[in-house]
Write an enzyme that holds these catalytic residues in place. Structure first.
Site, PDB file in Angstrom:
ATOM      1  N   LYS A 157       0.695  -1.304   0.070  1.00  0.00           N
ATOM      2  CA  LYS A 157      -0.111   0.082  -0.015  1.00  0.00           C
ATOM      3  C   LYS A 157       0.713   1.256  -0.055  1.00  0.00           C
ATOM      4  CE  LYS A 157      -2.667   2.645   3.290  1.00  0.00           C
ATOM      5  NZ  LYS A 157      -3.699   2.809   3.974  1.00  0.00           N
ATOM      6  N   LYS A 209       0.995   5.173   0.546  1.00  0.00           N
ATOM      7  CA  LYS A 209       0.294   6.545   1.194  1.00  0.00           C
ATOM      8  C   LYS A 209       0.467   7.427   0.047  1.00  0.00           C
ATOM      9  CE  LYS A 209      -1.564   7.288   4.390  1.00  0.00           C
ATOM     10  NZ  LYS A 209      -2.873   7.070   4.638  1.00  0.00           N
ATOM     11  N   ASP A 225      -3.480   5.384  -1.339  1.00  0.00           N
ATOM     12  CA  ASP A 225      -4.598   5.725  -0.481  1.00  0.00           C
ATOM     13  C   ASP A 225      -3.922   7.418  -0.474  1.00  0.00           C
ATOM     14  OD1 ASP A 225      -5.925   6.922   1.637  1.00  0.00           O
ATOM     15  OD2 ASP A 225      -4.744   5.762   3.073  1.00  0.00           O
ATOM     16  N   ASN A 237      -5.863   9.851   1.060  1.00  0.00           N
ATOM     17  CA  ASN A 237      -6.519  10.508   2.083  1.00  0.00           C
ATOM     18  C   ASN A 237      -7.515  11.523   1.529  1.00  0.00           C
ATOM     19  OD1 ASN A 237      -3.950   9.842   3.889  1.00  0.00           O
ATOM     20  ND2 ASN A 237      -5.953   9.341   4.623  1.00  0.00           N
ATOM     21  N   GLU A 295      -7.991   3.582  -2.137  1.00  0.00           N
ATOM     22  CA  GLU A 295      -8.351   3.843  -0.844  1.00  0.00           C
ATOM     23  C   GLU A 295      -8.768   5.496  -0.847  1.00  0.00           C
ATOM     24  OE1 GLU A 295      -6.235   2.097   2.206  1.00  0.00           O
ATOM     25  OE2 GLU A 295      -6.728   3.645   3.445  1.00  0.00           O
ATOM     26  N   ASN A 333     -11.316   4.487   5.221  1.00  0.00           N
ATOM     27  CA  ASN A 333     -11.242   4.640   6.681  1.00  0.00           C
ATOM     28  C   ASN A 333     -11.613   6.009   7.160  1.00  0.00           C
ATOM     29  OD1 ASN A 333      -8.180   5.044   5.520  1.00  0.00           O
ATOM     30  ND2 ASN A 333      -8.578   6.237   7.610  1.00  0.00           N
ATOM     31  N   ASP A 386     -10.682   0.040  12.281  1.00  0.00           N
ATOM     32  CA  ASP A 386      -9.717   0.170  13.101  1.00  0.00           C
ATOM     33  C   ASP A 386     -10.172   0.171  14.503  1.00  0.00           C
ATOM     34  OD1 ASP A 386      -8.095   1.752  14.881  1.00  0.00           O
ATOM     35  OD2 ASP A 386      -7.247   2.843  13.130  1.00  0.00           O
ATOM     36  N   HIS A 444      -7.473  -0.664   9.043  1.00  0.00           N
ATOM     37  CA  HIS A 444      -6.720   0.306   8.804  1.00  0.00           C
ATOM     38  C   HIS A 444      -5.806   0.480  10.030  1.00  0.00           C
ATOM     39  CE1 HIS A 444      -6.215   4.504  10.760  1.00  0.00           C
ATOM     40  NE2 HIS A 444      -5.970   4.797   9.194  1.00  0.00           N
ATOM     41  N   ASN A 491      -2.986   3.466  12.173  1.00  0.00           N
ATOM     42  CA  ASN A 491      -2.274   4.430  12.493  1.00  0.00           C
ATOM     43  C   ASN A 491      -0.868   4.113  12.993  1.00  0.00           C
ATOM     44  OD1 ASN A 491      -1.458   7.265  12.889  1.00  0.00           O
ATOM     45  ND2 ASN A 491      -3.804   7.750  12.724  1.00  0.00           N
TER      46      ASN A 491
HETATM   47 MG   LIG Z   1      -6.750   5.414   4.509  1.00  0.00          MG
END
Ligand SMILES: [Mg+2]
Length: 435
Positions: free
Chosen positions: A202, A204, A232, A234, A257, A280, A304, A331, A333
């Protein structure tokens, strides 16, 4: 072993220890990770001397709520979890500190008092389950109904990153080097594969213009043909940009994502592409499910347990997703080993888990455990020891807590935009959609 009595299983004390944990300079659409990130370590102690462990966000607003919520546990049975959640509704949240704030750390949509409570309750619930499991001699997954797999698969969580935090900023060094272009991302993915055996990747995104991130995913597809890939940003893209990226990468993506922000935008993207969308950000509470599922806005919900309110709520979410034919995965963090153990226990109990879960854990060089959890072949073995199957290292906990005590307050609340301003003084959190 003598069976514990109900008196033995009464909670006598809840210890709350905020810590600051080293974090590499990982980039996202809002900025860059600070050199240290706050976490809260929870210890629930029962009358028989058992201690259960939990972990959650450690920013100030969580800490302020953690004490009154923890106090509601003292004197009640450690297994009294349903009432813990109903009683929590009576614990007031200072709305002025919460509502309307953008959670730069979590990137998980608009914050509410309920989300904040659930994020704290998750750590209390996990700690209670750990204590209960230890007292009964059962692993947490057994308390959740039993595992349906012996190992849980995780994905390599690739980030654009700087080689180091800026000069003059106190920080631990990491050995990953920089990754700021497709070659850097592929090199990082190879390191992840060599060290941990991950087979799905994945990235970011939302950091560089979409063309650059498309090129990075294309480079990953060339380097790892046939492997599951995700991107992803965001919610950094418009609907049209999301559709352009989906068109460019549709043949190699497992899912896209949160390309666009919010359920209406996600629904619009989903209606016009065959690439599955995961989230998420637009489905982070039970209240958000109805609209998103009715509009077919998402095809995979990334659970999550921290913000859904614990391990049992994660199982409930999985059941709802199964009912509606929506996929579920996990998910992550920034987190430590207590949370990785909790994630692994609950993921082991979810029948329809068809995607590798996310975890930041490889990025965390520090932990509060005597022994780190290990990834083998991209998986974490599901612990069968009582409770979570992990042991607290008090010296390490004390050292990370000392760092939190010594901080002047600048790092006690995660702020990726503030960290970015150290190198780029003019940086402001980009408006959405950014592209
Ligand atoms: Mg995400």
């Amino acid at each position: 072993m003598t069976a514990p009595t109900s008196r033995d299983l009464t909670v006598t004390e809840v210890r709350l220890t905020p810590v600051l944990v080293a974090d590499p300079p990982l980039l996202n659409t809002q900025g860059v990770h600070q050199p240290y990130t706050p976490r809260l370590i929870v210890e629930v102690v029962t009358a028989d001397g058992t201690t259960g462990l939990g972990e959650t966000y450690g920013d100030t607003k969580y800490l302020e709520l953690a004490r009154p919520l923890a106090d509601t546990l003292v004197g009640r049975p450690v297994g009294d979890l349903n009432r813990l959640f109903t009683d929590a509704d009576r614990v007031a949240v200072d709305a002025s500190r919460v509502l309307g704030q953008v959670d730069v750390g979590g990137l998980r949509g608009v914050q509410t008092a309920d989300k904040l409570r659930l994020s704290v309750l998750s750590a209390l619930e996990v700690a209670c389950l750990d204590a209960l499991g230890k007292s009964l001699g059962l692993p947490v997954h057994a308390l959740l109904g039993g595992k349906v797999r012996d190992a849980v698969e995780y994905s390599a969580y690739l980030f654009y990153k700087y080689a180091a935090h800026p000069d003059g900023v106190a920080a631990e060094r990491d050995d990953w080097g920089a990754a700021l272009d497709p070659a850097g991302i592929v090199a990082q993915a190879r390191t992840f594969q060599e060290r941990y055996g991950f087979t799905s990747f994945k990235l970011k995104g939302g950091v560089f213009p979409p063309d650059e991130e498309i090129a990075a995913v294309r480079a990953l597809a060339a380097a790892f043909p046939g492997h599951p890939l995700r991107l992803d940003p965001n919610g950094a893209w418009s609907v049209e940009t999301s559709l352009e990226v989906a068109g460019e990468l549709g043949d190699v993506l497992e899912y896209l994502e949160d390309p666009a922000l919010g359920t209406p935008a996600m629904a619009e993207v989903a209606a016009r592409t065959s690439v599955p969308l995961a989230t998420n950000m637009c489905v982070t509470t039970f209240a958000e499910i109805k609209e998103a599922f009715t509009r077919n806005a998402v095809q995979v919900v990334l659970s999550d347990h921290h913000y859904w309110g614990g391990l049992r709520n994660t199982q409930h979410l999985a059941a709802v997703c199964r009912t509606f034919g929506v996929g579920v995965s996990m998910h992550s963090n920034t987190h430590l080993g207590i949370s990785l153990a909790a994630m692994t226990h609950v993921a082991a109990t979810v029948p329809d888990l068809h995607h590798a879960c996310d975890s930041h854990y490889p990025w965390q060089s520090e932990d509060v455990l005597t022994e780190r959890l290990a990834f083998e072949g991209g998986t974490v073995r599901v612990p069968d020891a009582p409770g979570l199957g992990v042991t607290l290292d008090r010296d390490r906990l004390a050292a990370l807590h000392r760092r939190w005590l010594d901080d002047d307050g600048s790092l006690r609340d995660r702020d990726d935009a503030a960290a970015m301003r150290v190198t780029d003084p003019g940086w402001v959190t980009p408006a959405v959609p950014r592209w």
